[in-house]
Design an enzyme around this catalytic site. Structure first.
Site, mmCIF file in Angstrom:
data_model
loop_
_atom_site.group_PDB
_atom_site.id
_atom_site.type_symbol
_atom_site.label_atom_id
_atom_site.label_comp_id
_atom_site.label_asym_id
_atom_site.label_seq_id
_atom_site.Cartn_x
_atom_site.Cartn_y
_atom_site.Cartn_z
ATOM 1 N N ASP A 1 2.344 3.273 13.912
ATOM 2 C CA ASP A 1 2.792 2.517 12.739
ATOM 3 C C ASP A 1 2.302 3.234 11.490
ATOM 4 O O ASP A 1 1.310 3.972 11.536
ATOM 5 C CB ASP A 1 2.255 1.085 12.768
ATOM 6 N N ASP B 1 11.585 -0.498 16.986
ATOM 7 C CA ASP B 1 11.762 -1.868 16.493
ATOM 8 C C ASP B 1 11.814 -1.741 14.974
ATOM 9 O O ASP B 1 10.817 -1.898 14.283
ATOM 10 C CB ASP B 1 10.581 -2.735 16.959
ATOM 11 N N ALA C 1 5.088 -0.211 15.869
ATOM 12 C CA ALA C 1 4.391 -1.200 16.698
ATOM 13 C C ALA C 1 3.893 -2.410 15.922
ATOM 14 O O ALA C 1 3.800 -3.506 16.474
ATOM 15 C CB ALA C 1 3.220 -0.529 17.417
ATOM 16 N N CYS D 1 15.450 -7.504 13.958
ATOM 17 C CA CYS D 1 15.554 -8.967 13.929
ATOM 18 C C CYS D 1 16.506 -9.366 12.800
ATOM 19 O O CYS D 1 16.242 -10.277 12.029
ATOM 20 C CB CYS D 1 14.191 -9.626 13.788
ATOM 21 N N GLY E 1 1.733 -5.426 17.298
ATOM 22 C CA GLY E 1 1.787 -5.135 18.717
ATOM 23 C C GLY E 1 2.327 -6.166 19.682
ATOM 24 O O GLY E 1 2.071 -6.073 20.878
ATOM 25 N N GLY E 2 3.097 -7.137 19.210
ATOM 26 C CA GLY E 2 3.657 -8.132 20.126
ATOM 27 C C GLY E 2 4.442 -7.516 21.270
ATOM 28 O O GLY E 2 4.246 -7.847 22.445
ATOM 29 N N LYS E 3 5.321 -6.575 20.941
ATOM 30 C CA LYS E 3 6.145 -5.935 21.973
ATOM 31 C C LYS E 3 5.336 -4.893 22.761
ATOM 32 O O LYS E 3 5.560 -4.710 23.947
ATOM 33 C CB LYS E 3 7.394 -5.315 21.342
#
Length: 405
Positions: free
Chosen positions: A257, A302, A234, A355, A237-239
């Site tokens: 995390d 992610d 996480a 990313c 925490g943007g997502k």
């Protein structure tokens, strides 16, 4: 443009910390901008953008200036002179710029620009990896786009407002103009750069700053109110926050995390966003993961990655990355897929995202997982490869897998 001594000194000090002390560019610039309270928006903009510019083009400018690392202050002034000359800025009569060979700088720039690794200012090894994995045509376009300044994209917090309302608030209260982006339901793009963090709209949790590509990940996860969702990496925490808004604050999100400090930032952001369905869990052993085996409707991985899809906003990453890191991170990616996929309950879904633009971190990892014992119960429903030069936004990858019922 006229150069001001105190602003130029701030840039040189920042470059010293970034290049010689290996500090992160964004953190250094944050500190630099607090240096003088009298600086206006243009002054701060000059310091931030000039520092980022020289970081982005480090290899090219060092080559033109004929200086080598570690850079002393004279070296950095020579690189600064290269930057100013190529921008068409008249150099003031300061001792740092004595004997600057203006014509030679332009000639060297033209000569070096014929070679991609100099033109795009990247280490040899990154150029070789990109070329091998994406091919000449795609890599050439992609790495060029990764040197363009990224747009500022906001994600509206639909728990508190709508895209249309936020657009009007920013325009009326802050003179910040934005536009919708087709295909990105929660995104607003700033038409001109502005410091959005000082607005009441931000302080009241009406939006977060999040690139358009990154906003697609939570949408891809296909969540619904009432589900149990695990965000395994996480971070701050943007997502996680986007998932919460898509779930209308109903159900449960477990944000995990390995870094407790990042989860503390998430807690602060969640409060500002009005999000109250998130439980924070530090991964300090295998226990928190095992407790969630077969429990989650949705799992987001992610995954940690090279970040080669987001060099536009993290230009210093080019100089921090090492080939050994890329080798080790591929092992980590496969390991988290193997372990965290066990949290998905039968009939549930998993998104693996990075990313990065490298297939070895993306579809190759998913293929390897599906061929493994842990992955034989999963089907790949769809995946999405986003290249910056095609989308105009960050390079990203996401794959949606479903566990067989």
């Amino acid at each position: 443009m006229r150069l001001h001594r105190n602003l130029c000194f701030a840039v040189i000090d920042g470059l010293t910390q970034i290049f010689n002390e290996n500090q992160y560019a964004d953190k250094v610039i944050q500190q630099l901008l607090k240096r003088d309270k009298r600086w206006g928006a243009r002054d701060r903009g000059f310091v931030a953008e000039t520092t980022y510019d020289i970081v982005r083009w480090k290899r090219l400018y060092a080559e033109i200036a004929e200086v080598k690392e570690p850079f002393d202050r004279d070296n950095l002034w020579r690189m600064f002179a290269v930057w100013a000359t190529l921008k068409g800025i008249k150099l003031p009569d300061w001792k740092y710029f004595e004997g600057t060979p203006t014509r030679k700088i332009k000639g060297r720039f033209d000569e070096l620009s014929k070679t991609r690794k100099f033109r795009e200012s990247i280490p040899d090894w990154i150029d070789e990896v990109g070329l091998e994995e994406l091919g000449e045509a795609k890599w050439t376009k992609e790495i060029a786009m990764q040197n363009e300044q990224a747009d500022v994209i906001l994600r509206v917090n639909t728990l508190k407002t709508s895209k249309e309302k936020l657009q009007n608030i920013l325009s009326d209260e802050n003179n910040i103009e934005t536009e919708f982006i087709k295909g990105y339901p929660s995104a607003l793009k700033l038409t001109e750069r502005a410091n959005v963090f000082v607005t009441d709209a931000f302080k009241n949790g009406l939006f977060e700053v999040q690139d358009a590509s990154s906003q697609l990940v939570a949408e891809f996860l296909d969540v619904a109110p009432g589900m149990k969702v695990v965000d395994t990496c996480a971070g701050a925490g943007g997502k996680t926050l986007h998932i919460a808004s898509l779930m209308q604050n109903k159900g449960q999100i477990v944000a995990m995390d390995i870094y407790e400090s990042k989860l503390k930032k998430l807690k602060i952001r969640a409060r500002r966003n009005g999000v109250h369905n998130v439980d924070l869990k530090v991964i300090d052993s295998t226990k928190p993961i095992k407790k969630l085996y077969n429990k989650a409707d949705r799992v987001l991985i992610d995954a940690p990655c090279s970040g080669l899809g987001v060099l536009r906003r993290n230009p210093d990453a080019k100089w921090k990355l090492e080939p050994e890191f890329l080798d080790s991170i591929r092992g980590v990616q496969q390991d988290v897929l193997q372990q965290y996929s066990k949290m998905v309950k039968p009939g549930g879904k998993l998104v693996y995202a990075t990313c990065s633009v490298l297939p070895s971190e993306n579809q190759n990892q998913v293929d390897a997982f599906l061929k493994s014992e842990a992955g034989e119960n999963f089907d790949l429903l769809k995946d999405k490869k986003i290249l910056a030069h095609e989308s105009g936004f960050d390079g990203f990858y996401m794959a949606l897998l479903e566990r067989k019922a």
